[in-house]
Write an enzyme that holds these catalytic residues in place. Structure first.
Site, PDB file in Angstrom:
ATOM      1  CD  GLU A 142     -14.427  -5.975 -14.869  1.00 39.04           C
ATOM      2  OE1 GLU A 142     -15.111  -4.941 -14.578  1.00 39.04           O
ATOM      3  OE2 GLU A 142     -13.655  -5.878 -15.861  1.00 39.04           O
TER       4      GLU A 142
ATOM      5  CB  CYS B 108     -21.639  -5.519 -10.686  1.00 43.08           C
ATOM      6  SG  CYS B 108     -21.448  -6.220 -12.299  1.00 43.08           S
TER       7      CYS B 108
HETATM    8  P1  NAP Z   1     -15.683 -10.209  -2.323  1.00 40.57           P
HETATM    9  O1  NAP Z   1     -16.079 -10.438  -0.786  1.00 40.57           O
HETATM   10  O2  NAP Z   1     -14.672  -9.175  -2.524  1.00 40.57           O
HETATM   11  O3  NAP Z   1     -15.511 -11.716  -2.768  1.00 40.57           O
HETATM   12  C1  NAP Z   1     -14.948 -11.913  -4.116  1.00 40.57           C
HETATM   13  C2  NAP Z   1     -14.107 -12.908  -4.377  1.00 40.57           C
HETATM   14  O4  NAP Z   1     -12.963 -12.602  -3.825  1.00 40.57           O
HETATM   15  C3  NAP Z   1     -14.816 -14.278  -3.708  1.00 40.57           C
HETATM   16  O5  NAP Z   1     -14.587 -15.333  -4.531  1.00 40.57           O
HETATM   17  C4  NAP Z   1     -13.832 -14.335  -2.337  1.00 40.57           C
HETATM   18  O6  NAP Z   1     -13.961 -15.801  -2.052  1.00 40.57           O
HETATM   19  C5  NAP Z   1     -12.479 -13.747  -2.940  1.00 40.57           C
HETATM   20  N1  NAP Z   1     -11.757 -13.474  -2.151  1.00 40.57           N
HETATM   21  C6  NAP Z   1     -11.940 -12.931  -0.702  1.00 40.57           C
HETATM   22  N2  NAP Z   1     -10.665 -12.720   0.091  1.00 40.57           N
HETATM   23  C7  NAP Z   1      -9.781 -13.237  -0.991  1.00 40.57           C
HETATM   24  C8  NAP Z   1      -8.460 -13.384  -0.519  1.00 40.57           C
HETATM   25  N3  NAP Z   1      -7.753 -12.778   0.456  1.00 40.57           N
HETATM   26  N4  NAP Z   1      -7.744 -13.940  -1.622  1.00 40.57           N
HETATM   27  C9  NAP Z   1      -8.251 -14.374  -2.633  1.00 40.57           C
HETATM   28  N5  NAP Z   1      -9.473 -14.287  -2.915  1.00 40.57           N
HETATM   29  C10 NAP Z   1     -10.399 -13.811  -2.126  1.00 40.57           C
HETATM   30  O7  NAP Z   1     -16.992  -9.689  -2.979  1.00 40.57           O
HETATM   31  P2  NAP Z   1     -18.442 -10.386  -2.984  1.00 40.57           P
HETATM   32  O8  NAP Z   1     -19.242  -9.973  -1.798  1.00 40.57           O
HETATM   33  O9  NAP Z   1     -18.558 -11.900  -3.579  1.00 40.57           O
HETATM   34  O10 NAP Z   1     -19.223  -9.545  -4.372  1.00 40.57           O
HETATM   35  C11 NAP Z   1     -19.741  -8.177  -4.274  1.00 40.57           C
HETATM   36  C12 NAP Z   1     -19.138  -7.245  -4.815  1.00 40.57           C
HETATM   37  O11 NAP Z   1     -18.639  -7.623  -6.053  1.00 40.57           O
HETATM   38  C13 NAP Z   1     -20.020  -6.084  -5.009  1.00 40.57           C
HETATM   39  O12 NAP Z   1     -19.389  -4.990  -4.532  1.00 40.57           O
HETATM   40  C14 NAP Z   1     -20.397  -6.046  -6.614  1.00 40.57           C
HETATM   41  O13 NAP Z   1     -20.335  -4.534  -6.773  1.00 40.57           O
HETATM   42  C15 NAP Z   1     -19.060  -6.539  -7.016  1.00 40.57           C
HETATM   43  N6  NAP Z   1     -19.344  -7.216  -8.305  1.00 40.57           N
HETATM   44  C16 NAP Z   1     -18.619  -6.485  -9.372  1.00 40.57           C
HETATM   45  C17 NAP Z   1     -18.866  -7.297 -10.533  1.00 40.57           C
HETATM   46  C18 NAP Z   1     -18.096  -6.451 -11.802  1.00 40.57           C
HETATM   47  O14 NAP Z   1     -18.145  -6.920 -12.851  1.00 40.57           O
HETATM   48  N7  NAP Z   1     -17.630  -5.191 -11.873  1.00 40.57           N
HETATM   49  C19 NAP Z   1     -19.459  -8.206 -10.927  1.00 40.57           C
HETATM   50  C20 NAP Z   1     -20.325  -8.800  -9.650  1.00 40.57           C
HETATM   51  C21 NAP Z   1     -19.798  -8.301  -8.569  1.00 40.57           C
HETATM   52  P3  NAP Z   1     -14.579 -16.371  -0.772  1.00 40.57           P
HETATM   53  O15 NAP Z   1     -16.046 -16.214  -1.383  1.00 40.57           O
HETATM   54  O16 NAP Z   1     -14.084 -17.559  -0.672  1.00 40.57           O
HETATM   55  O17 NAP Z   1     -14.216 -15.300   0.438  1.00 40.57           O
END
Ligand code: NAP
Length: 516
Positions: A255, A294
Site C-alpha cells: 500500500e 494516504c
Molecule cells: P516509509 O519511510 O516507506 O516507512 C514505512 C515503513 O517501512 C516504516 O515502518 C519504516 O520503518 C519501514 N521501513 C523503512 N525501510 C525499511 C527497510 N529497509 N526494511 C523494512 N522496513 C523498512 O514511509 P512513511 O514515511 O512511514 O509513510 C509515508 C508514506 O506512506 C506516504 O507516501 C503515504 O502515502 C504512504 N501511506 C500509504 C498508505 C496506504 O494505505 N496506501 C497508508 C499510509 C501511508 P522505520 O520507521 O523504522 O524506518
C-alpha cells in the site's frame, strides 16, 4: 524519557544502544527512545509460526472473532489515555486521534462481528466441479490459513489503525502477526501492546511487536509467510525486491502513495448541496491529520468556468483553519509528524509552486495557536496550476501534508478522466455531480486506475463519509503507483492470509473434506 521495548517471542525485550529518538511534533521535545539492535528476529518469527500459528488454526472463525472483540474492548477501556498519547506523540487533534484509535478498535470490532457469523476454521470456495464423465470424480476449492507468520510493516501516519486493520484480517484468517509501526510514531502502538499484554487476552505467539528498525527481520522470512507493507513507494519497491523475499516466494502486499483526486462536475452550482459537500470534503482532507492521510485529496479538478468561485470558497475555508497545539481546544490542525516530514513537505511545496501559483499559504507555519515554530507546522497551502498538461510534477509528486493543488479542466468527463489518470493509479478518487451520465462516464473511465471511487451528490450530502475514510466493508488499495495492493473489503481481506487449494477425488470424500 521512556524507552520502548519490542514484544517478541512472547516477552518484552530492549535493543542495545545507539537508540533512535522520538519527538513530540508540537514542541520538538524528545519523548522516547527505542532500538532493535541485537534482537533475535529469527527466534521472533519462529515463535510466532510455531506457537501462535497452531493456536489460531485450532480456533474457529467465531473464536478468532471473539479474540478480536476482547482485544478491541481491552484497548477501548484505555481510550482517553490513547487519544492523549496520540496527540502528544503524533501531533493529532482529538478528532484526528479518534480517527486513528477508534478506527483501530472499530475495525477490529467489525471483523469480530464478521467472525461470529462464520462457521468452521476454513472456507469452502465455490461449488463442486464435475471433472469427468464419471460423476463420482469431482473437484472443489478450499481456502485455508497459511502456516507462516504475517509480517506487517506500517507507515508513520496511522500507528493505531495501521496495526488494527491489518491484524484484524490476519487473525481472523488464522495467521499470527508480527507488526512493525514506523519508528517515529511507535509510542502509541507500543502503549497499545502494553495494554494487550497486560490484559492477558492474547494467547502466546499470536501477536508480536517490533518497535524500531526492522533490522535483519526480512532475512528470516519463509515460504509460508506473508508480508503486508504500507509506506512510501521506494521502501515498498525495496522490500519487494529483497532476495530472501523473492527466493521464498513470500506473498507481498504493498500500500504505497497516491495522488488522490476530486473532480467537480460542471453541473453543480454553488448553492447546491453537492457543491457544498465538495467544498467540505476538500477542506476536511486538507486539515484532517494535517493532510497526512494516504487517501487525502491532493488534486482538485475544477471546470474552468467555475474556477474563480471555487478558488474563493476554498481560500475562505483555508483561512478559517486554526493551526497550532492540537491539545488546545478549538485547534483544527496540528503539526506534521516529524522534522524530516516537515522538510519533505516544504521541498514538495517549492517543487509544485515552481509550476503554479499560490492561492493560499506558502508551506510556512502561518499564525499558530498555543505553539511556536519549534514544532513541525505547515499552514494550509493551495497551489493552482494552469492546466492538466502544464502543472510540472502535479500528477507525480505526493506532498504528504496540508497541501493541495487546483487543476482547471474543460468540464468534460473525458478530460477529467485524462487528467486524473495521469496520477498513474490511486487509492481513491471522487467525483461531485448530480448528473448521472457525467458520474457514470467519470467512474467507468477512472475505475481501472483506482481501488475505490467516491460519488458525492446532493442526495447523499448528509450521509457521506468522504473519500478519505477507509471502511472495513470496502477494499482499500489501488493499482500502479498506489502499490497494486488490496486490503479489507470484508471477507476479501482474509484472502491474502489464506491459501486457495483445489482438491479432486471421490465425491463423498471431497465433499466431506471441503465442508468447513
Ligand atoms: P516509509 O519511510 O516507506 O516507512 C514505512 C515503513 O517501512 C516504516 O515502518 C519504516 O520503518 C519501514 N521501513 C523503512 N525501510 C525499511 C527497510 N529497509 N526494511 C523494512 N522496513 C523498512 O514511509 P512513511 O514515511 O512511514 O509513510 C509515508 C508514506 O506512506 C506516504 O507516501 C503515504 O502515502 C504512504 N501511506 C500509504 C498508505 C496506504 O494505505 N496506501 C497508508 C499510509 C501511508 P522505520 O520507521 O523504522 O524506518
Amino acid at each position: 524519557m521512556e524507552t520502548l521495548g519490542s514484544f517478541l517471542a512472547g516477552r518484552w525485550q530492549a535493543g542495545a544502544a545507539p537508540t533512535s529518538t522520538l519527538h513530540d511534533p508540537t514542541t520538538g521535545e524528545a519523548i522516547a527512545e527505542t532500538s532493535t539492535r541485537g534482537l533475535d528476529f529469527g527466534e521472533a518469527l519462529r515463535h510466532a509460526r510455531d506457537v501462535g500459528g497452531p493456536t489460531l488454526r485450532a480456533m474457529t472463525f467465531a473464536e478468532r472473532g471473539a479474540l478480536l472483540s476482547a482485544m478491541a474492548s481491552a484497548l477501548h477501556e484505555h481510550r482517553d489515555e490513547l487519544l492523549a498519547l496520540s496527540t502528544r506523540s503524533g501531533g493529532n487533534t482529538r478528532g484526528d486521534a479518534k480517527f486513528d484509535v477508534d478506527g483501530c478498535t472499530g475495525t477490529m470490532a467489525w471483523y469480530a462481528k464478521l467472525g461470529s457469523s462464520l462457521e468452521g476454521r476454513f472456507f469452502g470456495d465455490g461449488d463442486l466441479v464435475p471433472l469427468s464423465r464419471n460423476p463420482r470424480f469431482i473437484g472443489a476449492h478450499v481456502k485455508v490459513p497459511r502456516h507462516g507468520v504475517a509480517i506487517h510493516i506500517n507507515a508513520f501516519n496511522f500507528p493505531a489503525w495501521g496495526f488494527g486493520e491489518k491484524a484484524a484480517c490476519a487473525l481472523l484468517a488464522g495467521m499470527p502477526v508480527v507488526t512493525k509501526p514506523a519508528t517515529s510514531t511507535a509510542v502509541l502502538t507500543h502503549r497499545m501492546f502494553r495494554i494487550l499484554t497486560d490484559s492477558g487476552v492474547v494467547p502466546d505467539g499470536v501477536l508480536s511487536l517490533v518497535c524500531g528498525s526492522a533490522g535483519d527481520m526480512l532475512q528470516h522470512v519463509e515460504a509460508q509467510d506473508v508480508l503486508a507493507f504500507t509506506g512510501s513507494a521506494d521502501t515498498g519497491m525495496f522490500i519487494r525486491g529483497l532476495e530472501t523475499v523473492r527466493r521464498m516466494g513470500v506473498r507481498v502486499n504493498v500500500e504505497a502513495d497516491s495522488l488522490n483526486a476530486a473532480v467537480l462536475g460542471p453541473d453543480l452550482d454553488p448553492d447546491s448541496e453537492g457543491y457544498q459537500l465538495f467544498v467540505r470534503e476538500v477542506l476536511k482532507d486538507l486539515t484532517q491529520k494535517a493532510g497526512q492521510k494516504c487517501t487525502a485529496i491532493r488534486r482538485i479538478f475544477v471546470p474552468r468556468e467555475s474556477l474563480e468561485g471555487v478558488r474563493d470558497d476554498l481560500r475562505r475555508g483555508y483561512a478559517g483553519v486554526r493551526v497550532g497545539d492540537p491539545a488546545v481546544k478549538g485547534v483544527q490542525m496540528g503539526p506534521v509528524a516529524t522534522a524530516s516530514q516537515l522538510k519533505d513537505v516544504r521541498e514538495g511545496v517549492a517543487a509544485l509552486a515552481a509550476h503554479g501559483r499560490f492561492v493560499h499559504g506558502d508551506g510556512g507555519p502561518g499564525e499558530l495557536v498555543g505553539a511556536t515554530d519549534e514544532g513541525y507546522f505547515v499552514g494550509p497551502t493551495l497551489i493552482e496550476v494552469s492546466g492538466i498538461d502544464e502543472g510540472g510534477p502535479v500528477h507525480d509528486l505526493e506532498v504528504f501534508g496540508p497541501v493541495q493543488t487546483i487543476v482547471p479542466y474543460d468540464g468534460s468527463a473525458e478530460e477529467a478522466v485524462r487528467g486524473v489518470s495521469r496520477g498513474q493509479g490511486g487509492l481513491v478518487a471522487s467525483v461531485y455531480t448530480d448528473d448521472k451520465r457525467f458520474a457514470a462516464d467519470v467512474v467507468m473511465g477512472l475505475a481501472p486506475f483506482h481501488g475505490r471511487l467516491h460519488i458525492g451528490s446532493s442526495k447523499i450530502a448528509d450521509h457521506s463519509t468522504g473519500p478519505g475514510t477507509v471502511l472495513p466493508q470496502l477494499i482499500h488499495g489501488g493499482p500502479g503507483r498506489a502499490g497494486g495492493g488490496e486490503e479489507l473489503g470484508g471477507l476479501r481481506g482474509l484472502d491474502f492470509y489464506m491459501q486457495r487449494t483445489a482438491i479432486q477425488g471421490l465425491k463423498p470424500l471431497v465433499q466431506r473434506i471441503v465442508t468447513p
